[in-house]
Design a protein around this motif. Structure first.
Motif, short mmCIF file in Angstrom:
data_model
loop_
_atom_site.label_atom_id
_atom_site.label_comp_id
_atom_site.label_asym_id
_atom_site.label_seq_id
_atom_site.Cartn_x
_atom_site.Cartn_y
_atom_site.Cartn_z
N LEU A 252 0.82 -1.21 0.00
CA LEU A 252 0.00 0.00 0.00
C LEU A 252 0.86 1.26 0.00
CD1 LEU A 252 -2.75 -1.13 2.53
CD2 LEU A 252 -2.94 -0.98 0.04
N LEU A 253 2.00 1.22 0.68
CA LEU A 253 2.90 2.37 0.67
C LEU A 253 3.42 2.66 -0.73
CD1 LEU A 253 4.93 1.65 3.94
CD2 LEU A 253 3.28 3.50 3.59
N LEU A 254 3.61 1.62 -1.51
CA LEU A 254 3.99 1.77 -2.91
C LEU A 254 2.82 2.21 -3.78
CD1 LEU A 254 6.18 -1.42 -3.41
CD2 LEU A 254 6.90 0.87 -4.10
N LEU A 255 1.65 1.65 -3.48
CA LEU A 255 0.51 1.80 -4.37
C LEU A 255 -0.09 3.20 -4.38
CD1 LEU A 255 -1.48 0.38 -6.28
CD2 LEU A 255 -2.86 -0.20 -4.26
N TRP A 256 -0.31 3.81 -3.20
CA TRP A 256 -1.06 5.07 -3.16
C TRP A 256 -0.39 6.19 -3.94
CZ3 TRP A 256 -5.40 3.30 -2.63
CH2 TRP A 256 -5.82 2.48 -1.57
N PRO A 257 0.93 6.44 -3.79
CA PRO A 257 1.52 7.50 -4.61
C PRO A 257 1.53 7.17 -6.09
CG PRO A 257 3.20 6.37 -3.32
CD PRO A 257 1.89 5.91 -2.80
N THR A 258 1.64 5.88 -6.42
CA THR A 258 1.60 5.47 -7.82
C THR A 258 0.24 5.78 -8.43
OG1 THR A 258 3.21 3.71 -7.43
CG2 THR A 258 1.86 3.53 -9.41
N LEU A 259 -0.83 5.47 -7.69
CA LEU A 259 -2.18 5.77 -8.19
C LEU A 259 -2.42 7.27 -8.26
CD1 LEU A 259 -4.44 3.05 -6.51
CD2 LEU A 259 -3.33 3.04 -8.75
N SER A 260 -1.91 8.02 -7.28
CA SER A 260 -2.03 9.48 -7.35
C SER A 260 -1.38 10.00 -8.63
CB SER A 260 -1.39 10.13 -6.13
OG SER A 260 -2.08 9.80 -4.94
N ALA A 261 -0.20 9.47 -8.96
CA ALA A 261 0.50 9.88 -10.17
C ALA A 261 -0.27 9.49 -11.42
CB ALA A 261 1.90 9.28 -10.20
N LEU A 262 -0.90 8.33 -11.40
CA LEU A 262 -1.71 7.90 -12.54
C LEU A 262 -2.84 8.88 -12.81
CD1 LEU A 262 -2.32 4.01 -12.43
CD2 LEU A 262 -1.37 5.34 -14.32
N TRP A 263 -3.52 9.30 -11.75
CA TRP A 263 -4.62 10.25 -11.89
C TRP A 263 -4.12 11.61 -12.37
CZ3 TRP A 263 -6.54 5.86 -10.18
CH2 TRP A 263 -7.92 5.65 -10.15
N ILE A 264 -2.99 12.05 -11.83
CA ILE A 264 -2.44 13.35 -12.23
C ILE A 264 -1.97 13.30 -13.68
CG2 ILE A 264 -0.56 14.99 -11.82
CD1 ILE A 264 -0.77 14.27 -8.83
N ALA A 265 -1.28 12.23 -14.04
CA ALA A 265 -0.76 12.11 -15.41
C ALA A 265 -1.89 12.06 -16.42
CB ALA A 265 0.10 10.85 -15.53
N GLY A 266 -2.97 11.38 -16.08
CA GLY A 266 -4.07 11.22 -17.01
C GLY A 266 -5.15 12.28 -16.89
N GLY A 267 -5.00 13.19 -15.94
CA GLY A 267 -6.03 14.20 -15.73
C GLY A 267 -7.33 13.61 -15.22
N GLY A 268 -7.23 12.50 -14.52
CA GLY A 268 -8.41 11.82 -14.00
C GLY A 268 -8.25 10.32 -14.10
N PHE A 269 -9.36 9.60 -14.05
CA PHE A 269 -9.33 8.14 -14.09
C PHE A 269 -8.55 7.64 -15.30
CE2 PHE A 269 -11.50 4.07 -15.33
CZ PHE A 269 -11.00 3.31 -14.27
N PRO A 270 -7.50 6.81 -15.08
CA PRO A 270 -6.62 6.42 -16.19
C PRO A 270 -7.13 5.27 -17.05
CG PRO A 270 -5.85 5.43 -14.15
CD PRO A 270 -7.04 6.30 -13.78
N GLY A 271 -8.27 4.69 -16.68
CA GLY A 271 -8.78 3.53 -17.42
C GLY A 271 -8.49 2.25 -16.66
N TRP A 272 -9.34 1.25 -16.88
CA TRP A 272 -9.23 0.01 -16.11
C TRP A 272 -7.96 -0.76 -16.44
CZ3 TRP A 272 -11.91 -0.29 -11.96
CH2 TRP A 272 -13.16 0.34 -11.87
N HIS A 273 -7.51 -0.68 -17.68
CA HIS A 273 -6.31 -1.43 -18.05
C HIS A 273 -5.10 -0.96 -17.25
CE1 HIS A 273 -2.68 -1.76 -20.83
NE2 HIS A 273 -2.86 -2.97 -20.33
N LEU A 274 -4.81 0.35 -17.29
CA LEU A 274 -3.65 0.86 -16.55
C LEU A 274 -3.83 0.69 -15.05
CD1 LEU A 274 -2.55 4.09 -18.46
CD2 LEU A 274 -1.48 1.83 -18.45
#
Length: 300
Positions: A25-47
């Motif tokens: 979880l310590l790895l996951l949360w910042p990674t998901l935050s970056a995914l949302w920021i990079a994509g400007g929102g939900f990055p899609g189910w695949h990613l």
């Protein structure tokens, strides 16, 4: 034979910390935050699936590699003496084979994204493998861990914004300066929680001669942890202002600051129990930031 099989499975699950998901979880949360920021929102189910499953696989592979690298040290540390490799229940070669299979599975997932993410995955793997050995010579190995545990951030940007070109300019261009600033901020968070973790084992680590931030910082450890938390929150807040994110993002950061303040009450006495509890519950801080990030983009 069936009993033996279940026994090996139990050892493998213990090796990858199956019942201790805090590290994932310590790895996951910042990674998901970056995914949302990079994509400007939900990055899609695949990613989303690639990074959730890939994070679990790489954390598990890292645990196997770390336990092999540290097996001679871990036998002298109360908290780690019973680990499968350290106790001899799992052979080093066997643990490395399991780690390789898990890393390969993660790589297969990355292959479903793009060339930029594939290329940057090699740097992420190198940092994962380098970290256990940094304790031998680097006064602050937690900084190395900070880079390794934050590398999901540039990976996320590469997966969202990268293409299939293999030129150096294309691979570098897939990860903008914003990603590296997010990584820097997140590194401070890793320094905070892994220093708390190191405070748990400080007496054992002093005796066996390995280096940690808790030893290097000495009596400044508690103050440094709080400064690391503050640096993380300030960097991510400044980036949020720059990106024009809404109130939910900053509410998440305020919640994270509140959790960090609570952790001060746990670590100020430097007790093993308090420091370990603060480390173990740090994933809630990361979740608060991710929840604020996701909500900010949802309400845009």
């Amino acid at each position: 034979m069936a009993s033996l099989g279940r026994s090996r499975l139990a050892l493998y699950l213990d090796l990858i910390r199956w019942d201790r998901p805090a590290g994932t979880l310590l790895l996951l949360w910042p990674t998901l935050s970056a995914l949302w920021i990079a994509g400007g929102g939900f990055p899609g189910w695949h990613l989303l699936a690639v990074f959730v499953v890939g994070t679990f696989l790489m954390r598990s592979a890292g645990c196997a590699a770390n336990d092999v690298a540290d097996r001679e040290f871990d036998r002298h540390v109360k908290r780690t003496a019973a680990r499968p490799v350290t106790s001899g229940a799992v052979a080093p070669r066997e643990a490395l084979a399991l780690g390789a299979v898990l890393a390969l599975a993660a790589f297969v997932l990355v292959l479903t994204t793009n060339a930029a993410a594939v290329a940057w995955s090699f740097a992420a793997l190198a940092m994962t493998l380098f970290y256990p050995f940094s304790k031998r010579f680097f006064a602050m190995p937690q900084a190395v861990l900070g880079v390794a545990f934050s590398f999901g951030i540039p990976m996320a940007f590469a997966a969202v914004r990268g293409g299939d070109g293999w030129s150096v300019s294309a691979l570098v261009g897939a990860v903008p300066a914003l990603a590296w600033w997010l990584l820097l901020g997140n590194l401070f968070w890793v320094l905070a929680y892994d220093t708390e973790y190191a405070m748990v084992d400080r007496d054992d680590d002093l005796r066996i001669g390995i280096k940690t931030s808790a030893i290097t910082l000495g009596r400044l450890d508690v103050a440094a942890v709080m400064l690391f938390y503050a640096a993380f929150i300030v960097v991510w807040a400044m980036l949020g202002v720059q990106l024009g994110l809404g109130w939910p993002y900053f509410a998440g950061l305020v919640a994270a600051a509140g959790i960090a303040a609570w952790h001060y009450t746990l670590i100020r006495s430097r007790s093993r129990e308090g420091c370990f509890r603060a480390f173990r519950l740090n994933h809630w801080l990361g979740f608060a930031v991710f929840a604020g990030t996701a909500l900010a983009f949802t309400l845009r």
